[in-house]
Design a protein around this motif. Structure first.
Motif, PDB file in Angstrom:
ATOM      1  N   ARG A 192     -24.729  17.328   1.196  1.00 12.30           N
ATOM      2  CA  ARG A 192     -25.973  17.619   1.927  1.00 12.30           C
ATOM      3  C   ARG A 192     -25.622  17.940   3.381  1.00 12.30           C
ATOM      4  O   ARG A 192     -25.761  17.107   4.268  1.00 12.30           O
ATOM      5  CB  ARG A 192     -26.919  16.412   1.829  1.00 12.30           C
ATOM      6  N   LYS A 210     -17.987  16.992  14.387  1.00  8.70           N
ATOM      7  CA  LYS A 210     -18.391  15.658  14.867  1.00  8.70           C
ATOM      8  C   LYS A 210     -17.239  15.014  15.642  1.00  8.70           C
ATOM      9  O   LYS A 210     -17.448  14.367  16.666  1.00  8.70           O
ATOM     10  CB  LYS A 210     -18.785  14.753  13.696  1.00  8.70           C
ATOM     11  N   GLU A 282     -20.839  11.002   6.667  1.00  9.70           N
ATOM     12  CA  GLU A 282     -21.640  12.104   7.195  1.00  9.70           C
ATOM     13  C   GLU A 282     -22.063  13.062   6.095  1.00  9.70           C
ATOM     14  O   GLU A 282     -21.232  13.521   5.300  1.00  9.70           O
ATOM     15  CB  GLU A 282     -20.805  12.864   8.243  1.00  9.70           C
ATOM     16  N   ASP A 283     -23.324  13.357   6.071  1.00 10.00           N
ATOM     17  CA  ASP A 283     -23.872  14.405   5.205  1.00 10.00           C
ATOM     18  C   ASP A 283     -23.551  14.221   3.717  1.00 10.00           C
ATOM     19  O   ASP A 283     -23.240  15.176   3.008  1.00 10.00           O
ATOM     20  CB  ASP A 283     -23.463  15.792   5.723  1.00 10.00           C
ATOM     21  N   ASP A 306     -26.189   9.698   9.451  1.00 11.94           N
ATOM     22  CA  ASP A 306     -27.490  10.285   9.120  1.00 11.94           C
ATOM     23  C   ASP A 306     -28.566   9.219   8.970  1.00 11.94           C
ATOM     24  O   ASP A 306     -29.733   9.451   9.266  1.00 11.94           O
ATOM     25  CB  ASP A 306     -27.374  11.113   7.837  1.00 11.94           C
TER      26      ASP A 306
HETATM   27 MG   LIG Z   1     -25.364  14.624   9.497  1.00  7.29          MG
END
Ligand SMILES: [Mg+2]
Ligand SMILES: O=C([O-])CC(=O)C(=O)O
Length: 591
Positions: A192, A210, A282-283, A306
């Protein structure tokens, strides 16, 4: 440097010939002594100093035309560079000019990535000195487009790829990474990416981006950062059919296969880098994100950006908005469009802050917060069919389908978009917000810009300039009826670099919710009267290193209070400590 790496690799392959050896070795065992038996020959390898041509191609030490006459003599650079000698400032000026000439954001992104590969310090100097201009280039929103097109812009690999092919060998893969003292890992499985969905292996742009911010904004040394992409396949048909796709061409592994690979990774990280390495998830998609966080939160130093980073940045914005509006957080009613990681993460941290402030139990404060998903308002009659992370938000109410109906039913003072779907805050919805509130707080958090729930211009014009507005992706200031409005960027980039620095510098071994509250308070504490007068609920990003130092100090303070810090004794001035441990991108002089 290149020659050093080559020697290390040769060393390792010689050692691999030892059939009896089961432990030890790896990149740190340069001399092969750990694994050698008495009858096995070892080679007395030495680590060489990069010089001449190799030095110019070593991004950690290259200074390009900024090498002085003396350095050119001492390091065999004569003739390898044109005669001009220019300062780092002039190099910066030239690069900024070049980058500004590019029309397309992706061209700017590529130019920045190439600079990072060529001259790391110059890359960070440029980014730090021009953070407001270049953040949208190396990070959201451009990084989203870069991930979508990663296959075609891909030249040299960045970061570490751990795919299902490496199952059973993850520790060896970690040992292939040339740096050993890692402090922060950002890991994604690409399922995602921002609001863009499953980008598989191409999600690597996110951990890389990041971590560039960990260095630029939080001062973590670049060599201590490790971007990781776990590739378990992708369900993105377009990628599966793309002959240039760089990842595993298979549908995503799920269930046991998935969790085994992740577990192997998490175990190997701790084995290789110890207890104090920070792992930022992350994601990941919702269905894995909550479970991974719950599973590893008790055994590793982990947080999910997130869920928790976003929660902390939004809480900071709300605390600032309250200074502008007056009143307490518990006086507000919240409505979220989107009940995934960001939505439920933010909701939970707000409920926790309310509970701390009012001493009302969490179960009660949650009732001030309403969430909607694609099926409508989350209400108790839906409880049985809800995913577990949505259940705490299923309050007593009749079913409501659409967002406008929900605004009319709940009458929120704060509307927050976290659905990943763009243009969902319609004119009617925003007008309803201003009908019920003198100054509605409207946060359109989905990324990148094309997925924002509304634009800054829409938020200001539809509320006739009354909205307090912030968004996940950046928007330029808006002029409405002769007045300029400055939208804030409610993005976790304000939080994770400072949070990470605070954890690393205190030697923390676990992340605690109180640290997220502390980070939010620290960020909100950096908003001044001057910012308020512009309607800003976040401080400008140009001061971000100072802001990160304050966040780091409060996070570290919490780590000490909670007994989670291992760097003892506790240093007296934690803001000073944070500032003093930050990486500086200024060139070093070479002897
Ligand atoms: Mg994110
Ligand atoms: O990357 C960003 O800009 C914020 C974030 O974590 C996301 O949208 O997933």
């Amino acid at each position: 440097m290149e020659s050093t790496l080559k020697e290390m690799r040769v060393g390792a392959s010689v050692l691999d010939m030892d059939p009896k050896s089961t432990v030890g070795g790896g990149v740190e065992d340069v001399y092969g002594e750990d694994r050698a038996t008495e009858d096995l020959l070892v080679t007395p390898w030495t680590i060489s100093v990069a010089s001449g041509y190799t030095l110019l191609r070593d991004p950690q030490h290259n200074k390009g035309l900024a090498f002085t006459e003396k350095e050119r003599d001492a390091h065999y650079l004569r003739g390898l560079l044109p005669p001009a000698i220019i300062s780092q400032q002039l190099q910066e000026k030239k690069l900024l000019k070049t980058i500004r000439q590019y029309q397309l954001p992706l061209q700017k992104y590529t130019a920045m990535m190439e600079l990072e590969e060529r001259n790391e310090r110059l890359f960070y100097k440029l980014l730090i000195d021009n953070v407001e201009e270049l953040l949208p280039v190396v990070y959201t929103p451009t990084v989203g487009e870069a991930c979508q097109k990663y296959g075609s812009i891909f030249k040299r690999p960045q970061g570490l790829y751990i795919s299902l092919k490496e199952k059973g060998k993850v520790l060896d893969v970690l040992k292939n990474w040339p740096r050993k003292s890692i402090q922060v890992i950002v890991v994604t499985d690409g399922e995602r990416i921002l609001g863009l969905g499953d980008l598989g292996c191409q999600g690597m742009g996110i951990p890389v981006g990041k971590l560039a911010l960990y260095t630029a904004l939080g001062g973590i040394r670049p060599s201590a950062c490790l971007p990781v992409t776990i590739d378990v396949g992708t369900n993105n048909e377009e990628l599966l059919n793309d002959e240039f796709y760089i990842g595993l061409k298979q549908r995503r592994a799920t269930g046991q296969v998935y969790y085994e690979l992740l577990h192997e990774f998490m175990t190997a990280v701790k084995q290789n880098y110890g207890e104090k390495v920070l792992i930022q998830f992350e994601d990941f998609a919702n269905h894995n994100a909550f479970e991974l966080l719950a599973k590893y939160g008790t055994t590793h130093l982990v947080f999910n950006d997130d869920i928790q980073g976003t929660a902390s940045v939004v809480l900071a914005g709300l605390l600032s908005a309250l200074k502008l509006l007056g009143g307490n957080i518990a006086d507000h009613t919240f409505l979220f469009l989107g009940a995934g990681e960001a939505g439920t993460g933010i909701a939970e941290l707000i409920a926790l802050e309310m509970s701390r402030q009012t001493k009302v139990p969490l179960e009660e404060t949650r009732k001030m917060i309403w969430l909607m998903d694609s099926k409508g308002l989350i209400v108790s009659s839906r409880k049985d069919s809800l995913q577990h992370f949505k259940k705490p938000w299923a309050h007593e109410h009749e079913p409501v389908k659409g967002l406008l109906d929900a605004v009319q039913a709940v009458k929120p003072t704060v509307l927050i978009g976290t659905s990943g779907v763009g243009r969902t805050f319609t004119k009617e919805v925003i007008e309803a917000m201003v009908f019920y509130n003198e100054k509605p707080i409207i946060l359109a958090l989905s990324n990148p810009t094309s997925h924002s729930e509304c634009t800054a211009e829409e938020a200001y014009s539809w509320t006739k300039g009354k909205a307090i507005f912030a968004s996940g992706s950046p928007f330029a200031p808006v002029e409405y009826e002769g007045q300029v409005f400055y939208p804030g960027q409610s993005n976790n980039t304000y939080i994770f670099p400072g949070l990470g620095l605070g954890l690393v510098m205190s030697g923390a071994i676990r992340v605690h919710d109180d640290m997220l509250l502390a980070a939010a308070e620290a960020l909100s504490g950096q908003v001044t009267e001057e910012h308020f007068s512009k309607g800003l609920i976040y401080p400008p990003l140009c001061n971000i290193r100072k802001i990160s130092a304050h966040i780091a100090a409060l996070v570290a303070t919490k780590a000490y209070e909670l007994g989670l810090a291992t760097r003892l004794p506790r240093p007296a001035n934690l803001v000073k400590l944070a500032e003093s441990c930050m990486y500086s991108p200024t060139y070093r002089n070479y002897r």
